[in-house]
Design a protein around this motif. Structure first.
Motif, PDB file in Angstrom:
ATOM      1  N   PHE A  57       0.854  -1.218   0.165  1.00 53.10           N
ATOM      2  CA  PHE A  57      -0.053  -0.016   0.129  1.00 53.10           C
ATOM      3  C   PHE A  57       0.684   1.140   0.083  1.00 53.10           C
ATOM      4  CE2 PHE A  57      -2.253   3.576   2.052  1.00 53.10           C
ATOM      5  CZ  PHE A  57      -3.593   3.399   1.362  1.00 53.10           C
ATOM      6  N   GLU A  58       1.877   1.242   0.788  1.00 52.84           N
ATOM      7  CA  GLU A  58       2.614   2.574   0.860  1.00 52.84           C
ATOM      8  C   GLU A  58       3.579   2.798  -0.265  1.00 52.84           C
ATOM      9  OE1 GLU A  58       2.439   4.627   3.188  1.00 52.84           O
ATOM     10  OE2 GLU A  58       1.159   3.594   4.387  1.00 52.84           O
ATOM     11  N   ALA A  59       4.015   1.855  -1.062  1.00 52.31           N
ATOM     12  CA  ALA A  59       4.500   2.019  -2.278  1.00 52.31           C
ATOM     13  C   ALA A  59       3.505   2.454  -3.419  1.00 52.31           C
ATOM     14  CB  ALA A  59       5.149   0.571  -2.722  1.00 52.31           C
ATOM     15  N   MET A  60       2.292   1.863  -3.466  1.00 52.63           N
ATOM     16  CA  MET A  60       1.448   2.481  -4.528  1.00 52.63           C
ATOM     17  C   MET A  60       0.862   3.649  -3.818  1.00 52.63           C
ATOM     18  SD  MET A  60      -0.540   1.422  -6.827  1.00 52.63           S
ATOM     19  CE  MET A  60      -0.583  -0.622  -6.543  1.00 52.63           C
ATOM     20  N   ILE A  61       0.803   4.358  -2.764  1.00 51.79           N
ATOM     21  CA  ILE A  61       0.643   5.455  -2.595  1.00 51.79           C
ATOM     22  C   ILE A  61       1.618   6.584  -3.156  1.00 51.79           C
ATOM     23  CG2 ILE A  61       0.243   7.171  -0.700  1.00 51.79           C
ATOM     24  CD1 ILE A  61      -2.485   6.283  -1.340  1.00 51.79           C
ATOM     25  N   ALA A  62       2.707   6.129  -2.802  1.00 49.57           N
ATOM     26  CA  ALA A  62       3.916   6.809  -3.471  1.00 49.57           C
ATOM     27  C   ALA A  62       3.881   7.208  -4.884  1.00 49.57           C
ATOM     28  CB  ALA A  62       5.211   6.247  -2.930  1.00 49.57           C
ATOM     29  N   LYS A  81      -7.713  -3.110  -2.295  1.00 50.10           N
ATOM     30  CA  LYS A  81      -8.811  -3.203  -1.127  1.00 50.10           C
ATOM     31  C   LYS A  81      -8.361  -2.127  -0.456  1.00 50.10           C
ATOM     32  CE  LYS A  81      -6.315  -6.452   2.013  1.00 50.10           C
ATOM     33  NZ  LYS A  81      -6.361  -7.808   2.721  1.00 50.10           N
ATOM     34  N   GLY A  82      -7.341  -1.228  -0.250  1.00 50.55           N
ATOM     35  CA  GLY A  82      -6.968  -0.379   0.672  1.00 50.55           C
ATOM     36  C   GLY A  82      -6.094  -0.755   1.572  1.00 50.55           C
ATOM     37  N   LYS A  83      -6.002  -0.008   2.652  1.00 48.29           N
ATOM     38  CA  LYS A  83      -4.980  -0.527   3.622  1.00 48.29           C
ATOM     39  C   LYS A  83      -4.924  -1.774   4.348  1.00 48.29           C
ATOM     40  CE  LYS A  83      -2.809   2.648   6.161  1.00 48.29           C
ATOM     41  NZ  LYS A  83      -2.587   3.839   7.391  1.00 48.29           N
ATOM     42  N   GLY A  84      -6.316  -2.073   4.583  1.00 48.43           N
ATOM     43  CA  GLY A  84      -6.510  -3.179   4.987  1.00 48.43           C
ATOM     44  C   GLY A  84      -7.883  -3.849   4.886  1.00 48.43           C
ATOM     45  N   ASP A  85      -8.203  -4.846   5.921  1.00 48.77           N
ATOM     46  CA  ASP A  85      -9.651  -5.351   5.852  1.00 48.77           C
ATOM     47  C   ASP A  85     -10.719  -4.644   6.440  1.00 48.77           C
ATOM     48  OD1 ASP A  85      -8.387  -7.581   4.443  1.00 48.77           O
ATOM     49  OD2 ASP A  85      -7.472  -8.282   6.129  1.00 48.77           O
ATOM     50  N   SER A  86     -10.515  -4.082   7.703  1.00 50.10           N
ATOM     51  CA  SER A  86     -11.426  -3.246   8.406  1.00 50.10           C
ATOM     52  C   SER A  86     -12.082  -1.975   7.726  1.00 50.10           C
ATOM     53  CB  SER A  86     -10.715  -2.965   9.489  1.00 50.10           C
ATOM     54  OG  SER A  86     -10.094  -1.794   9.585  1.00 50.10           O
ATOM     55  N   ALA A  91     -11.519   3.799   5.616  1.00 52.32           N
ATOM     56  CA  ALA A  91     -11.461   5.053   5.874  1.00 52.32           C
ATOM     57  C   ALA A  91     -10.050   6.003   5.815  1.00 52.32           C
ATOM     58  CB  ALA A  91     -12.113   5.599   7.235  1.00 52.32           C
ATOM     59  N   GLU A  92      -9.165   5.096   6.266  1.00 62.48           N
ATOM     60  CA  GLU A  92      -7.593   5.685   6.340  1.00 62.48           C
ATOM     61  C   GLU A  92      -7.289   5.686   4.998  1.00 62.48           C
ATOM     62  OE1 GLU A  92      -5.962   2.736   8.921  1.00 62.48           O
ATOM     63  OE2 GLU A  92      -6.309   3.631  10.740  1.00 62.48           O
ATOM     64  N   THR A  93      -7.820   4.684   4.123  1.00 62.20           N
ATOM     65  CA  THR A  93      -7.472   4.808   2.796  1.00 62.20           C
ATOM     66  C   THR A  93      -7.853   5.951   2.058  1.00 62.20           C
ATOM     67  OG1 THR A  93      -7.478   2.219   2.504  1.00 62.20           O
ATOM     68  CG2 THR A  93      -7.609   3.368   0.379  1.00 62.20           C
ATOM     69  N   PHE A  95      -8.297   8.919   3.443  1.00 62.64           N
ATOM     70  CA  PHE A  95      -7.347  10.133   4.003  1.00 62.64           C
ATOM     71  C   PHE A  95      -6.006  10.060   3.348  1.00 62.64           C
ATOM     72  CE2 PHE A  95     -10.073   9.526   8.010  1.00 62.64           C
ATOM     73  CZ  PHE A  95     -11.077  10.683   7.605  1.00 62.64           C
ATOM     74  N   ALA A  96      -5.380   8.777   3.042  1.00 61.77           N
ATOM     75  CA  ALA A  96      -4.073   8.653   2.494  1.00 61.77           C
ATOM     76  C   ALA A  96      -4.106   9.233   1.066  1.00 61.77           C
ATOM     77  CB  ALA A  96      -3.595   7.150   2.492  1.00 61.77           C
ATOM     78  N   ALA A  97      -5.340   8.722   0.379  1.00 56.66           N
ATOM     79  CA  ALA A  97      -5.312   9.100  -1.034  1.00 56.66           C
ATOM     80  C   ALA A  97      -5.501  10.666  -1.200  1.00 56.66           C
ATOM     81  CB  ALA A  97      -6.864   8.390  -1.613  1.00 56.66           C
ATOM     82  N   GLU A  98      -6.172  11.270  -0.328  1.00 59.98           N
ATOM     83  CA  GLU A  98      -6.430  12.743  -0.542  1.00 59.98           C
ATOM     84  C   GLU A  98      -5.002  13.273  -0.276  1.00 59.98           C
ATOM     85  OE1 GLU A  98      -7.149  16.891   0.932  1.00 59.98           O
ATOM     86  OE2 GLU A  98      -6.358  15.256   2.213  1.00 59.98           O
ATOM     87  N   ALA A  99      -4.316  12.672   0.737  1.00 57.03           N
ATOM     88  CA  ALA A  99      -3.171  13.485   0.947  1.00 57.03           C
ATOM     89  C   ALA A  99      -2.108  13.382  -0.025  1.00 57.03           C
ATOM     90  CB  ALA A  99      -2.369  12.943   2.395  1.00 57.03           C
ATOM     91  N   ALA A 100      -2.111  12.311  -0.942  1.00 55.92           N
ATOM     92  CA  ALA A 100      -1.258  12.252  -2.036  1.00 55.92           C
ATOM     93  C   ALA A 100      -1.604  13.068  -3.006  1.00 55.92           C
ATOM     94  CB  ALA A 100      -1.350  10.834  -2.424  1.00 55.92           C
ATOM     95  N   GLY A 101      -2.574  13.719  -3.015  1.00 57.17           N
ATOM     96  CA  GLY A 101      -3.119  14.651  -4.224  1.00 57.17           C
ATOM     97  C   GLY A 101      -4.072  14.285  -5.251  1.00 57.17           C
ATOM     98  N   LEU A 102      -4.550  12.650  -4.951  1.00 60.66           N
ATOM     99  CA  LEU A 102      -5.662  12.504  -5.823  1.00 60.66           C
ATOM    100  C   LEU A 102      -6.853  13.169  -5.770  1.00 60.66           C
ATOM    101  CD1 LEU A 102      -4.518   8.687  -4.933  1.00 60.66           C
ATOM    102  CD2 LEU A 102      -4.321   9.900  -7.172  1.00 60.66           C
ATOM    103  N   ALA A 103      -7.662  12.958  -6.617  1.00 59.81           N
ATOM    104  CA  ALA A 103      -9.089  13.739  -7.128  1.00 59.81           C
ATOM    105  C   ALA A 103     -10.228  12.602  -6.851  1.00 59.81           C
ATOM    106  CB  ALA A 103      -9.381  14.117  -8.399  1.00 59.81           C
ATOM    107  N   GLY A 104      -9.626  11.292  -6.517  1.00 56.91           N
ATOM    108  CA  GLY A 104     -10.611  10.289  -6.301  1.00 56.91           C
ATOM    109  C   GLY A 104      -9.838   9.115  -6.210  1.00 56.91           C
ATOM    110  N   CYS A 105     -10.295   7.899  -5.572  1.00 55.13           N
ATOM    111  CA  CYS A 105      -9.892   6.578  -5.968  1.00 55.13           C
ATOM    112  C   CYS A 105     -10.983   5.425  -5.591  1.00 55.13           C
ATOM    113  CB  CYS A 105      -8.950   6.304  -4.639  1.00 55.13           C
ATOM    114  SG  CYS A 105      -9.855   6.178  -3.108  1.00 55.13           S
ATOM    115  N   SER A 106     -10.592   4.248  -5.845  1.00 57.96           N
ATOM    116  CA  SER A 106     -11.709   3.082  -5.803  1.00 57.96           C
ATOM    117  C   SER A 106     -11.088   2.233  -4.807  1.00 57.96           C
ATOM    118  CB  SER A 106     -11.815   2.309  -7.231  1.00 57.96           C
ATOM    119  OG  SER A 106     -10.502   1.911  -7.657  1.00 57.96           O
TER     120      SER A 106
END
Length: 264
Positions: A57-62, A81-86, A91-93, A95-106
């Protein structure tokens, strides 16, 4: 520019959102005129010499952060699936996507567990609801796409797929996506069953006009561009090894065009 709003507004009509696997390709596609881009989990993995699903996940967000910073059009991300199963990790996914400058994510309902590849219905909906709540808490617009993965993992159950998409719709997802479905009549049935824009990976024999008539709003390419690039390299390699010739160069982009684009 509010890239999230610009991205959302594109869904008012049918548009194509290609999935580059590297910055150079992203810049070329932006220059070509595409109004939004998306990452591809499989495309990026292949470009790194890895199998789909093998990028952490961290490499993908980078990677997503690099892509979003490189271009001036909205970038959405395939975050598996994002950061994990829960539900909390969903939700944390966001926040990480927004911090990366993305306009959206799946985010998918694929668990990564070969024994139980698809999250139970209630858990999948909880994850979507948590992601939606996170997206709505952001200070800028953010387009969240919920994916129902049945057809990619041996569960060709259209009734369950529609039930999931309808639940994701009710939970507040902005865009709905059931990859692995290419039949236009089935896609039309899905579009009629939900109230949000539906995304699709472009089927080989479809057209933009026909997909628009089926009700599709967003057409992505998934890993297809990366596959096409590997296909071009494969054809060149086979020509050299099998025939000893170099005519593949006829289809190559001129060096000067690439040099001009990247000399910024």
């Amino acid at each position: 520019m509010d890239e999230g709003k610009a991205f959302r507004d594109l869904h008012a009509a049918t548009f194509v959102m290609p999935n580059p696997s590297d910055i150079g390709t992203a810049l070329w596609l932006e220059k070509a005129g595409f109004k939004a881009l998306a990452t591809s989990s499989a495309g990026f993995a292949f470009s790194q010499g890895l199998a789909d699903g093998a990028v952490g996940f961290e490499a993908m967000i980078a990677h997503c952060k690099d892509m979003a910073a490189a271009v001036g059009v909205p970038v959405s991300a395939d975050l598996e699936k994002g950061k994990g199963d829960s539900a909390t990790s969903a939700a944390e996914t966001i926040f990480a996507a927004e911090a990366a400058g993305l306009a959206g994510c799946s985010i998918e309902d694929f668990s990564g567990d070969d024994g139980r590849p698809i999250y139970d219905f209630s858990h999948a909906v909880e994850r979507v609801a948590a992601a939606v709540e996170a997206a709505r808490s952001l200070k800028r617009d953010f387009v969240f796409t919920a994916r129902a993965e049945n057809f990619l993992h041996g569960r060709a159950d259209i009734d369950d797929t529609i039930r999931r998409l309808q639940a994701f719709d009710k939970a507040g997802a902005d865009v709905l996506f059931a990859p692995g479905i290419a039949d236009e009549a089935t896609l039309a049935t899905i579009c009629q069953a939900v109230g949000k824009p539906v995304s699709v990976i472009a089927p080989r024999d479809a057209s933009i006009d026909r997909l628009a008539k089926a009700g599709i709003k967003r057409i992505s390419l998934g890993p297809r561009l990366t596959q096409a690039m590997f296909g071009a390299v494969n054809r060149a390699a086979r020509e050299i090894l099998d025939r000893g010739t170099f005519t593949f160069m006829d289809d190559a982009l001129p060096f000067g065009e690439l040099q001009g684009l990247f000399s910024r």
